[in-house]
Design a protein around this motif. Structure first.
Motif, PDB file in Angstrom:
ATOM      1  N   GLU B  88     -12.469   0.571  -3.214  1.00  0.00           N
ATOM      2  CA  GLU B  88     -12.284  -0.129  -4.421  1.00  0.00           C
ATOM      3  C   GLU B  88     -11.109   0.303  -5.245  1.00  0.00           C
ATOM      4  N   LEU B  89     -11.338   1.750  -5.820  1.00  0.00           N
ATOM      5  CA  LEU B  89     -10.698   2.331  -6.537  1.00  0.00           C
ATOM      6  C   LEU B  89      -9.034   2.318  -6.004  1.00  0.00           C
ATOM      7  N   PHE B  90      -9.045   2.712  -5.069  1.00  0.00           N
ATOM      8  CA  PHE B  90      -7.557   2.672  -4.056  1.00  0.00           C
ATOM      9  C   PHE B  90      -6.949   1.376  -4.094  1.00  0.00           C
ATOM     10  N   ILE B 211      -0.464   4.664  -1.426  1.00  0.00           N
ATOM     11  CA  ILE B 211      -1.674   4.716  -1.817  1.00  0.00           C
ATOM     12  C   ILE B 211      -2.576   4.144  -0.799  1.00  0.00           C
ATOM     13  N   GLN B 212      -2.425   2.902  -0.078  1.00  0.00           N
ATOM     14  CA  GLN B 212      -3.243   2.581   0.770  1.00  0.00           C
ATOM     15  C   GLN B 212      -3.766   3.454   1.949  1.00  0.00           C
ATOM     16  N   HIS B 213      -2.583   4.442   2.253  1.00  0.00           N
ATOM     17  CA  HIS B 213      -2.881   5.278   3.281  1.00  0.00           C
ATOM     18  C   HIS B 213      -4.024   6.503   2.629  1.00  0.00           C
ATOM     19  N   ALA B 214      -3.627   6.905   1.652  1.00  0.00           N
ATOM     20  CA  ALA B 214      -4.498   7.845   1.127  1.00  0.00           C
ATOM     21  C   ALA B 214      -5.783   7.448   0.902  1.00  0.00           C
ATOM     22  N   GLY B 215      -6.272   6.165   0.480  1.00  0.00           N
ATOM     23  CA  GLY B 215      -7.450   5.573   0.275  1.00  0.00           C
ATOM     24  C   GLY B 215      -8.128   5.513   1.619  1.00  0.00           C
ATOM     25  N   GLN B 216      -7.468   4.971   2.491  1.00  0.00           N
ATOM     26  CA  GLN B 216      -7.839   4.637   3.751  1.00  0.00           C
ATOM     27  C   GLN B 216      -8.547   5.844   4.754  1.00  0.00           C
ATOM     28  N   SER B 217      -7.472   7.121   4.534  1.00  0.00           N
ATOM     29  CA  SER B 217      -7.930   8.346   5.148  1.00  0.00           C
ATOM     30  C   SER B 217      -9.019   8.934   4.493  1.00  0.00           C
ATOM     31  N   LEU B 218      -8.948   8.787   2.978  1.00  0.00           N
ATOM     32  CA  LEU B 218     -10.171   9.358   2.569  1.00  0.00           C
ATOM     33  C   LEU B 218     -11.469   8.778   2.747  1.00  0.00           C
ATOM     34  N   LYS B 219     -11.312   7.328   2.722  1.00  0.00           N
ATOM     35  CA  LYS B 219     -12.687   6.700   3.090  1.00  0.00           C
ATOM     36  C   LYS B 219     -13.376   7.084   4.437  1.00  0.00           C
ATOM     37  N   GLU B 220     -12.386   7.205   5.403  1.00  0.00           N
ATOM     38  CA  GLU B 220     -12.658   7.407   6.736  1.00  0.00           C
ATOM     39  C   GLU B 220     -13.375   9.093   6.800  1.00  0.00           C
TER      40      GLU B 220
END
Lengths: 229, 229
Positions: B88-90, B211-220
């Motif tokens: 959500e935040l990302f 931003i999307q990439h950072a969020g996605q990799s952090l989520k994983e």
DNA sequence: GTTCTTGTATTTGGATGCATTTGTACTCGC
DNA sequence: GCGAGTACAAATGCATCCAAATACAAGAAC
């Protein structure tokens, strides 16, 4: 004796701070406290029969929500929003609300859709009354938040709620000044119909246009009003 | 005696509430106060040598900012964020930050761009040190906020700042767990180059992907860590 | 041994009172 | 009559004290 009962029968106790914050938020949104007004801690405390402590904490909270502005040692005021402020708020809405609707639509139940339809019908009947401008705001938010409710995106919802609260006074103004009631109502029905058909792309696109149009016409109305002053 | 001096020599007086809020915000962001920790009013008051009143007001404010969670009559805690919270935040960032960058780029001065470049160079040198994870967060925010500074969109900035603050602990985690430092740095340079060339579309698109990439990799990364527990 | 109860300690919530700051009107000097 | 300085009034900021709610632990009942 077994006193365990259903949760909904629990007495809804909330702190005075929360209660005061809710009351003030309501009054600011409804316009009972007009824009530019100073929020005197003493006066509010006396009005609600509490001490100034919960009032101060409520003001801090409303400040963080963006609803009021606290100037150190000089109190809190309800800020007047400029046309560019309005543009900002509606742009934020136009970006966030379609995204949350996208996640909510697949999970909306038939019951949810019916509730939304009920809100729209109530909206139409309320328009007959004198004080329609006041009740409109709440019904409008009820409709929108119902559509988003199944997304289960709490961070989105918090921001969207705050932004809607900040701008709601002006949204009413938009409907009044630009006679946008009929158009808004029509768009609401169309959005709901897209949701019913689970047409995510269609619903989100129309919602974005719905918000953008309202923001644009409100901004123009404000600029005209400001120019005529 | 004439005490009138240059404005920058003025004693920066702020209310204790604001000072406490700033301190707590800093400690939560840096991780000094770990996630899940309870924030005892008494302990904080003693630590900062103030009464509990400004502490309570600061906590209310941080709660409204989304940084902590207050449970009535049971105090405040630093919430642990789930993978969906992170997403959500990302997502919010990915929607809002390109929009504000769009409005800022045309007004960015050469000096602004140079300052941003300085931040990136400091970022690279800081990475050599042991405590790079701490200073990284501040430099990252400095870089981003510098790029947005000329947009003059205060509502956007408030929300973006709060969302960044809420997630910054995890952003550091993402860099650490996924070795994303080099990539982030590379993307920062590319974004800055687009800004220098006043390529609004290119800069915004890359920022969104960044931003999307950072969020996605952090989520994983979070999901993997959670699964391994 | 387990569970429920009860009492106590800890913590949060709220009210009152005082200190500090800000706004204002009055006076003094010119 | 006009401006500067000052005294007074009002509002905010903070601390101390008290009340209410919760958490914890010891003990009683089963």
């Amino acid at each position: 004796m077994n006193l365990s009962t259903a949760p909904e029968s629990a007495i809804p106790r909330q702190s005075l701070t929360s209660a005061v914050a809710d009351k003030l938020r309501e009054e600011i949104i409804r316009g009972t406290i007009p824009e530019g007004a100073q929020l005197r801690q003493d006066a509010i405390a006396i009005q609600y029969q509490v001490s100034r402590i919960p009032v101060r904490e409520a003001l801090r909270q409303l400040d963080a929500e963006g609803l009021i502005t606290i100037v150190p040692n000089r109190g809190a005021i309800v800020p007047a929003l400029s046309p560019t402020d309005i543009e900002e708020l509606f742009t934020i809405r136009a970006l966030l609300e379609p995204e949350i609707l996208k996640h909510s639509i697949p999970r909306l139940t038939e019951n949810d859709l019916e509730e939304a339809a009920v809100v729209l019908r109530r909206y139409e009947t309320e328009l007959q009354h004198e004080d329609h401008l006041f009740s409109w705001g709440r019904l409008n938010w009820q409709f929108h938040s119902l559509l988003y409710s199944r997304a289960e995106r709490p961070h989105f919802m918090n921001i969207i709620r705050n932004v809607n609260n900040s701008g709601e006074r002006y949204t009413r103004l938009q409907l009044y000044l630009t006679h946008g009631i009929a158009r808004a109502n029509q768009e609401h029905h169309e959005i709901l119909e897209f949701c019913r058909q689970r047409d995510i792309a269609g619903a989100c696109k129309l919602l974005r246009q719905h918000i953008q149009h309202a923001g644009q016409s409100l901004k123009e109305a404000l600029q005209q009003r400001r120019a005529s002053d």
